[in-house]
Scaffold this active site. Sequence first.
Site, mmCIF file in Angstrom:
data_model
loop_
_atom_site.group_PDB
_atom_site.id
_atom_site.type_symbol
_atom_site.label_atom_id
_atom_site.label_comp_id
_atom_site.label_asym_id
_atom_site.label_seq_id
_atom_site.Cartn_x
_atom_site.Cartn_y
_atom_site.Cartn_z
ATOM 1 N N ASP A 1 -9.207 3.536 -1.884
ATOM 2 C CA ASP A 1 -10.129 3.943 -0.813
ATOM 3 C C ASP A 1 -11.478 4.435 -1.324
ATOM 4 O O ASP A 1 -11.751 5.632 -1.355
ATOM 5 C CB ASP A 1 -9.462 5.022 0.045
ATOM 6 C CG ASP A 1 -8.244 4.482 0.757
ATOM 7 O OD1 ASP A 1 -8.082 3.248 0.815
ATOM 8 O OD2 ASP A 1 -7.434 5.293 1.245
ATOM 9 N N GLU B 1 2.504 4.788 -4.158
ATOM 10 C CA GLU B 1 2.479 5.725 -5.307
ATOM 11 C C GLU B 1 3.827 6.423 -5.478
ATOM 12 O O GLU B 1 4.168 6.687 -6.646
ATOM 13 C CB GLU B 1 1.355 6.759 -5.104
ATOM 14 C CG GLU B 1 -0.048 6.167 -5.196
ATOM 15 C CD GLU B 1 -0.439 5.313 -3.982
ATOM 16 O OE1 GLU B 1 0.135 5.566 -2.905
ATOM 17 O OE2 GLU B 1 -1.264 4.411 -4.120
ATOM 18 N N ASP C 1 0.850 -1.184 0.000
ATOM 19 C CA ASP C 1 0.000 0.000 0.000
ATOM 20 C C ASP C 1 0.892 1.243 0.000
ATOM 21 O O ASP C 1 2.100 1.150 0.206
ATOM 22 C CB ASP C 1 -0.890 -0.048 1.256
ATOM 23 C CG ASP C 1 -1.923 1.066 1.266
ATOM 24 O OD1 ASP C 1 -2.292 1.551 0.180
ATOM 25 O OD2 ASP C 1 -2.360 1.446 2.373
HETATM 26 C C1 GLC Z 1 -4.724 3.318 2.921
HETATM 27 C C2 GLC Z 1 -5.207 2.098 2.165
HETATM 28 C C3 GLC Z 1 -6.204 1.345 3.000
HETATM 29 C C4 GLC Z 1 -5.558 0.990 4.336
HETATM 30 C C5 GLC Z 1 -5.060 2.229 5.040
HETATM 31 C C6 GLC Z 1 -4.298 1.915 6.300
HETATM 32 O O1 GLC Z 1 -5.768 4.215 3.072
HETATM 33 O O2 GLC Z 1 -5.738 2.427 0.921
HETATM 34 O O3 GLC Z 1 -6.641 0.206 2.333
HETATM 35 O O4 GLC Z 1 -6.489 0.328 5.121
HETATM 36 O O5 GLC Z 1 -4.203 2.958 4.178
HETATM 37 O O6 GLC Z 1 -3.214 1.108 6.051
#
Ligand code: GLC
Length: 779
Positions: free
Chosen positions: A484, A410, A407
Amino acid sequence: MLEDTSFAIHPGKEQQSGPVVYRDIGRLINYEVKENAYQINCENGNVVIQFYTDSIVRIVMNQKEQPKLNGSRAVVAEPGIVSIHETNQDEELILSTAKIELNITKEPFRLTMFDGQGREIIAEGDRGMAYRENGEVVAFKRMHDTDHFYGFGEKAGHLDKRGESYEMWNSDVYAPHNPETDPLYESIPYFMTLRDGKAHGVFFDNTFRTKFDMKTSNDYYSFSAEGGQLDYYIMAGPEPKAVLQQYTHLTGRIPLPPKWSLGYHQSRYSYETEQEVRDLAKNFVEKDIPVDVIHLDIHYMNGYRVFTFDNERFPNPEKLIADLREMGIRVVPIVDPGVKKDAEYPIYQEGVNQDQFCKYIEGETYFGEVWPGISAFPDFTDEKTRKWWGEKHEFYTNMGIEGVWNDMNEPAVFNETKTMDVNVMHRNDGEPTTHRELHNVYGLLMGKATYEGMKEQLHGKRPFLLTRAGYAGVQRYASVWTGDNRSFWEHLQMSLPMVMNLGLSGVAFTGPDVGGFAHDTNAELLTRWTQVGAFTPFFRNHSAIGFRYQEPWQFGEKHEEIMKKYIKMRYEWMPQLYSLFYEASQKGLPVMRPLLMEYPEDAKTYNLNDQFMIGDNVVLAPILQPSITDRVVYLPKGDWVEFSTGVNYEGEKTHLIHAELDELPIFVRKGSAIMQGEWISNKDKTPKQVSMNVYAGISGESYRFTYYDDDGETFAYENGQFLELDIEVVSTKNAVEITVVDQQGAFKPAYQEIKLHVIGLNEDQDVIINGEKKTTIQL
Ligand code: GLC
């Protein structure tokens, strides 16, 4: 912030800029053929033309120097040996292969590409390839009235992108996700055009911020980049499937995923303690609700330090993982790129001591704030760092973990620009390059490091990787979830075209957060979303901190029962889905696809956003609105049978279909077949019975498909340990004939036969299997 108020449309807000002046590439001066490439000098720059196959051509324009041909992070194919016929005349140069003709007028340099039937694929007119003094490069191509545009990776809005413009710049967007929210997390600078039933594709392999404009004009569209070369591939199709095969020939296909990763995933930001995770798993098992994976979000770590567990919250992760594995459940932890700046943290120490972090040209490390606070970021553009990062995953794989969730790659940074300073100078395997140029591949290269590291450590087992950010080619390493979203019906609706366009962009293994990530979900939305999720390639329920818990049992028994039915259905359909994933790994075709992919001649499918197909013979038309139990369904050519009721529906017609909360309208094309397995238990997910549902036709139609199976978790299939049946179904007035045309592979599944169910058989029809009256296929 002022940008969020009416100030955003203040008349004097933007300084008016002067007219944009492009310099055209100009006249063709001369050319030569060198190393299988046409090297062309033009008045204002240089062009190289390369043929990858007789249907794929690459064009590279560089206004300053000789085009660079190596160094793509996306393309894994090499130019092929293609026989080219060349005709050089005064005014034009014509290069033709067996499938296409490239016509180059010389003054000025303009390209037109035709297919074998003389149909125009790509054409340039008054405007062609050009650039600006600031380094921007652009290509203008003619747009026809009948052009429809698809792909572009992960984009909000409708399926057909005509009339839209898009940017590629991997961005962490927590909110909002509106039809106009752009860019999002993934950059796949690729699209497919469908024109009068024929398709072609363009892949613009440029990692700078790029733009695609199908909006400004009705006569032409353009693609441009902030810098770099104008480097693009034209794929001649002519069917949508052929375009995708060509695109994935260039950028690679998904590796066959472990079967468990195709099951149901349960996630939450976060399940915060070992006990909570144990209770969760126990609930699934006791309620007999299928689950393959539980995700651990950032709270599992010690202060959000990657490659650690918080010993208070998770005192014994090894045991937790082993116990869950015993129950038939795997654990997938989140791993973000940011490494906490902490002089006492071994990963940070190593990163600094081994010089693994992103730096400025002057030598200072780049720091940005993410979950752990001030952090440094590994420089994945360098092989040394990819290797280091990959090796660090032993921390997880030694504990029995086989899948990881990437995650914030980017990379996301909590600052105004939302990302790393574009002036950071990446090492880039010995060719230092700014973040401005490599931003869009940071996530892809993190994926490469992670996938390859884990593959090495898992000793023959298939790793699973989930990622948020990526670039063209991301499918080689990871499945993609769409970030998200929110618990809105609109987001459920929007997820369909988004996932379909990702599928049309080579990413076959993808899906949204089922139920919605942020905002509070509700019983009806979660139930309808779970029905859809059961058929999206990636199936994970995930929700955010501070919002309602949304496990299948959170809204009472009635809804739990329905969700359980559909999660089980996911497993009953697994033989069918797995065969489709196999197809994706072989041909690059998406598992979940828009109807236009199968019916490119049918204009009614061109912007059909609220229906989708699984493979080539199943249409799904979920309910996507609250309090609704009837909806319109368009069925394309053929005759169709509703899966749950066996009722027949005529094709090329629109029908009003009723679907109570526990119903998901699914239609199977008559004359075709689907493979079905069975749900046993969480502990034992291997079906002992597999059956083939044949939907009897009458009109002489024949249907061919491939059924594929293997052990589902190792690479033994690479050495012949698989079962592949090439099956033909022919329906005539007197018989439904099923023939195993070909059988390959040495894998022996837990079932020894495939049972046949024929639906809609009429009195005069016999069932014939491999030439005999039987009801099973013996393996
Ligand atoms: C980001 C991700 C989400 C995750 C969060 C905490 O918002 O997109 O899926 O739960 O970070 O790690």
